[in-house]
Design a protein around this motif. Sequence first.
Motif, PDB file in Angstrom:
ATOM      1  N   LEU A   1       0.826  -1.212   0.000  1.00  0.00           N
ATOM      2  CA  LEU A   1       0.000   0.000   0.000  1.00  0.00           C
ATOM      3  C   LEU A   1       0.860   1.262   0.000  1.00  0.00           C
ATOM      4  CD1 LEU A   1      -2.809  -1.057   2.519  1.00  0.00           C
ATOM      5  CD2 LEU A   1      -2.831  -1.155   0.011  1.00  0.00           C
ATOM      6  N   GLY A   2       1.967   1.241   0.751  1.00  0.00           N
ATOM      7  CA  GLY A   2       2.825   2.412   0.808  1.00  0.00           C
ATOM      8  C   GLY A   2       3.481   2.721  -0.525  1.00  0.00           C
ATOM      9  N   THR A   3       3.935   1.684  -1.230  1.00  0.00           N
ATOM     10  CA  THR A   3       4.591   1.887  -2.518  1.00  0.00           C
ATOM     11  C   THR A   3       3.592   2.369  -3.566  1.00  0.00           C
ATOM     12  OG1 THR A   3       6.216   0.166  -1.966  1.00  0.00           O
ATOM     13  CG2 THR A   3       5.981   0.761  -4.289  1.00  0.00           C
ATOM     14  N   HIS A   4       2.432   1.752  -3.608  1.00  0.00           N
ATOM     15  CA  HIS A   4       1.406   2.170  -4.557  1.00  0.00           C
ATOM     16  C   HIS A   4       0.898   3.579  -4.239  1.00  0.00           C
ATOM     17  CE1 HIS A   4      -2.861   2.317  -6.009  1.00  0.00           C
ATOM     18  NE2 HIS A   4      -2.298   1.856  -7.113  1.00  0.00           N
ATOM     19  N   GLY A   5       0.680   3.841  -2.931  1.00  0.00           N
ATOM     20  CA  GLY A   5       0.200   5.161  -2.544  1.00  0.00           C
ATOM     21  C   GLY A   5       1.180   6.264  -2.886  1.00  0.00           C
ATOM     22  N   LEU A   6       2.470   5.980  -2.726  1.00  0.00           N
ATOM     23  CA  LEU A   6       3.477   6.986  -3.057  1.00  0.00           C
ATOM     24  C   LEU A   6       3.539   7.203  -4.570  1.00  0.00           C
ATOM     25  CD1 LEU A   6       5.743   8.920  -2.353  1.00  0.00           C
ATOM     26  CD2 LEU A   6       7.319   6.962  -2.294  1.00  0.00           C
ATOM     27  N   ALA A   7       3.388   6.133  -5.348  1.00  0.00           N
ATOM     28  CA  ALA A   7       3.377   6.293  -6.800  1.00  0.00           C
ATOM     29  C   ALA A   7       2.224   7.201  -7.237  1.00  0.00           C
ATOM     30  CB  ALA A   7       3.265   4.924  -7.474  1.00  0.00           C
ATOM     31  N   LYS A   8       1.072   7.048  -6.613  1.00  0.00           N
ATOM     32  CA  LYS A   8      -0.059   7.933  -6.925  1.00  0.00           C
ATOM     33  C   LYS A   8       0.221   9.363  -6.456  1.00  0.00           C
ATOM     34  CE  LYS A   8      -3.526   6.509  -8.338  1.00  0.00           C
ATOM     35  NZ  LYS A   8      -4.014   6.318  -9.725  1.00  0.00           N
ATOM     36  N   HIS A   9       0.889   9.484  -5.306  1.00  0.00           N
ATOM     37  CA  HIS A   9       1.234  10.812  -4.795  1.00  0.00           C
ATOM     38  C   HIS A   9       2.220  11.507  -5.733  1.00  0.00           C
ATOM     39  CE1 HIS A   9       1.335  13.882  -1.757  1.00  0.00           C
ATOM     40  NE2 HIS A   9       2.612  13.682  -1.444  1.00  0.00           N
ATOM     41  N   PHE A  10       3.120  10.724  -6.335  1.00  0.00           N
ATOM     42  CA  PHE A  10       4.065  11.255  -7.314  1.00  0.00           C
ATOM     43  C   PHE A  10       3.302  11.939  -8.463  1.00  0.00           C
ATOM     44  CE2 PHE A  10       6.556  11.013 -11.169  1.00  0.00           C
ATOM     45  CZ  PHE A  10       7.851  11.306 -10.779  1.00  0.00           C
ATOM     46  N   HIS A  11       2.184  11.358  -8.868  1.00  0.00           N
ATOM     47  CA  HIS A  11       1.382  11.962  -9.942  1.00  0.00           C
ATOM     48  C   HIS A  11       1.014  13.400  -9.581  1.00  0.00           C
ATOM     49  CE1 HIS A  11      -0.286   7.734 -11.236  1.00  0.00           C
ATOM     50  NE2 HIS A  11       1.030   7.775 -11.158  1.00  0.00           N
ATOM     51  N   ARG A  12       0.645  13.605  -8.323  1.00  0.00           N
ATOM     52  CA  ARG A  12       0.197  14.925  -7.888  1.00  0.00           C
ATOM     53  C   ARG A  12       1.364  15.890  -7.697  1.00  0.00           C
ATOM     54  NH1 ARG A  12      -3.339  11.252  -5.284  1.00  0.00           N
ATOM     55  NH2 ARG A  12      -1.962  11.028  -3.484  1.00  0.00           N
ATOM     56  N   LEU A  13       2.503  15.377  -7.238  1.00  0.00           N
ATOM     57  CA  LEU A  13       3.646  16.247  -6.945  1.00  0.00           C
ATOM     58  C   LEU A  13       4.466  16.595  -8.180  1.00  0.00           C
ATOM     59  CD1 LEU A  13       5.027  14.659  -3.631  1.00  0.00           C
ATOM     60  CD2 LEU A  13       3.664  16.738  -3.863  1.00  0.00           C
ATOM     61  N   VAL A  14       4.638  15.640  -9.071  1.00  0.00           N
ATOM     62  CA  VAL A  14       5.546  15.818 -10.207  1.00  0.00           C
ATOM     63  C   VAL A  14       4.802  15.754 -11.531  1.00  0.00           C
ATOM     64  CG1 VAL A  14       7.587  14.907 -11.379  1.00  0.00           C
ATOM     65  CG2 VAL A  14       7.452  14.810  -8.867  1.00  0.00           C
ATOM     66  N   GLY A  15       3.937  14.778 -11.664  1.00  0.00           N
ATOM     67  CA  GLY A  15       3.222  14.555 -12.909  1.00  0.00           C
ATOM     68  C   GLY A  15       2.984  13.075 -13.098  1.00  0.00           C
ATOM     69  N   LYS A  16       2.033  12.747 -13.935  1.00  0.00           N
ATOM     70  CA  LYS A  16       1.727  11.341 -14.155  1.00  0.00           C
ATOM     71  C   LYS A  16       2.751  10.730 -15.090  1.00  0.00           C
ATOM     72  CE  LYS A  16      -1.939   8.153 -15.499  1.00  0.00           C
ATOM     73  NZ  LYS A  16      -3.339   8.003 -15.946  1.00  0.00           N
ATOM     74  N   PRO A  17       3.490   9.705 -14.635  1.00  0.00           N
ATOM     75  CA  PRO A  17       4.470   9.075 -15.517  1.00  0.00           C
ATOM     76  C   PRO A  17       3.785   8.243 -16.595  1.00  0.00           C
ATOM     77  CG  PRO A  17       4.353   7.907 -13.425  1.00  0.00           C
ATOM     78  CD  PRO A  17       3.479   9.121 -13.291  1.00  0.00           C
ATOM     79  N   ARG A  18       4.479   8.075 -17.702  1.00  0.00           N
ATOM     80  CA  ARG A  18       3.903   7.246 -18.767  1.00  0.00           C
ATOM     81  C   ARG A  18       3.981   5.778 -18.427  1.00  0.00           C
ATOM     82  NH1 ARG A  18       8.103   5.778 -22.650  1.00  0.00           N
ATOM     83  NH2 ARG A  18      10.046   6.899 -22.233  1.00  0.00           N
ATOM     84  N   ASP A  19       4.907   5.394 -17.569  1.00  0.00           N
ATOM     85  CA  ASP A  19       4.896   4.036 -17.023  1.00  0.00           C
ATOM     86  C   ASP A  19       5.692   4.005 -15.726  1.00  0.00           C
ATOM     87  OD1 ASP A  19       6.933   2.900 -19.812  1.00  0.00           O
ATOM     88  OD2 ASP A  19       7.522   4.043 -18.046  1.00  0.00           O
ATOM     89  N   THR A  20       5.397   2.989 -14.902  1.00  0.00           N
ATOM     90  CA  THR A  20       5.985   2.867 -13.575  1.00  0.00           C
ATOM     91  C   THR A  20       6.552   1.465 -13.398  1.00  0.00           C
ATOM     92  OG1 THR A  20       4.393   4.450 -12.663  1.00  0.00           O
ATOM     93  CG2 THR A  20       5.551   3.036 -11.097  1.00  0.00           C
TER      94      THR A  20
END
Length: 433
Positions: free
Chosen positions: A124-143
């Motif tokens: 949950l922490g890894t997935h949640g941080l990846a989603k948080h990255f979308h808000r802080l930096v931008g949505k990546p084209r792949d993860t």
Amino acid sequence: MRRIFGLALVLVLLAPPAVAATPPGDQPLPGYTIDNPPLPPAQVGGEPSRVLQGVHEHAAYTIEVPPRWNGRLAMWAHGYRGATTVLTVDPPAYGLRQKLLDQGFAWAASSYYANAYDVKAGVLGTHGLAKHFHRLVGKPRDTFVIGVSMGGHVIGRSLEQFPGFYRGALPLCGVLGDQELFDFLVDYNLTAQALSGIRAWPVPKDYLTAVVPRIQAELGLTGVPNERGAQFAAIVTNRSGGPRPGAAPAFTFWKDFLVALAASASGEGLAADPGQVATNALTRYEPNAPVDVNRAVQRVLPENLRARLTPKLTEVPRIVGRPTAPVLSLHGLGDLFVPFSMEQVYQRDVRRNGRGDLLVQRAIRAVDHCEFSPNEVGAAWDDLVTWVDTGRRPAGDRVDDPAVVAAPDYGCRFSDPTAHTVPGNTRRLFPAC
């Protein structure tokens, strides 16, 4: 007076239980503190990276973005933290931090919201941080996701918990066999007890100080193993992946440590005591002579059968073997903390689900846990990215053929030859390739 007391008791029993207040998500959970000192930016092409740090959903995090981000993100899943109550964040190891940035990848790493053996917190922490990255930096084209040890358990479950979210996975020394890791640790102690004739399960408080020395003396484990000690070493070899290069020095390297793990529960709850899911009820041990171990060994059922069987995401969850993205794994041949058999278990599960084309595995000639060179990990990462980008499946090692695994040169293909000369590692326990 009695009626008043009785009414009061009824009111107490009917009252809803007190619920501990949960702090806001930018603070750790009760009982935890955070240690995440500022990470100096890396230099990428002569320019500094951008580093973001904070707390999200009770977990500390670090994010690093190169000056010319290619729109791709690599998540780093750390390993077992033990019983500490301090949440910490690791940058990608094995030289990957700089490699990722130089290639244009951003990376992010979570402390998870809890320590101990809590795979649920990691997923949950890894997935949640990846989603948080979308808000802080931008949505990546792949993860992508990379992880070590327990982080491999996080990866295996993450691919099934969030199908399609990750484009590629690189588990290193990972617990891909999920709960069967704890079966192996139970096996180790119960077979040692059966062969020594000293039964001590569940282990008493004085197990390490009073019982283990007697077991070791009975099996000759403090020097040259006697006949029963040799049978024990052979059983451990078979349960950890079968006859293979480095098996004998691996047993010598790990034998005392694995006994100590039987008394390593750090508190209450599944994460603090993951051995609750372990069982040897159906295990068949080989060799079964001179002692008939299969008859003599104590059989134990899981203390927490519900946790063993549930398909739900728990602290020690099952991995069904349904990856939804390419997986390239590395594993040390002589690692007995997370044994090579984890790769065999995972391959069996993946193939049973018809997804063998999504799995490539590589054996590394090392004995210590997670002992990889930057060259080994870097090559695996490059091959994984190429696989995702082109669809061309990279080369790997067979892990399911006993004759192949037992060959003297097994593991040479992907082991870094320069690591054999590095002082202080375990590469010299293997003949040079």
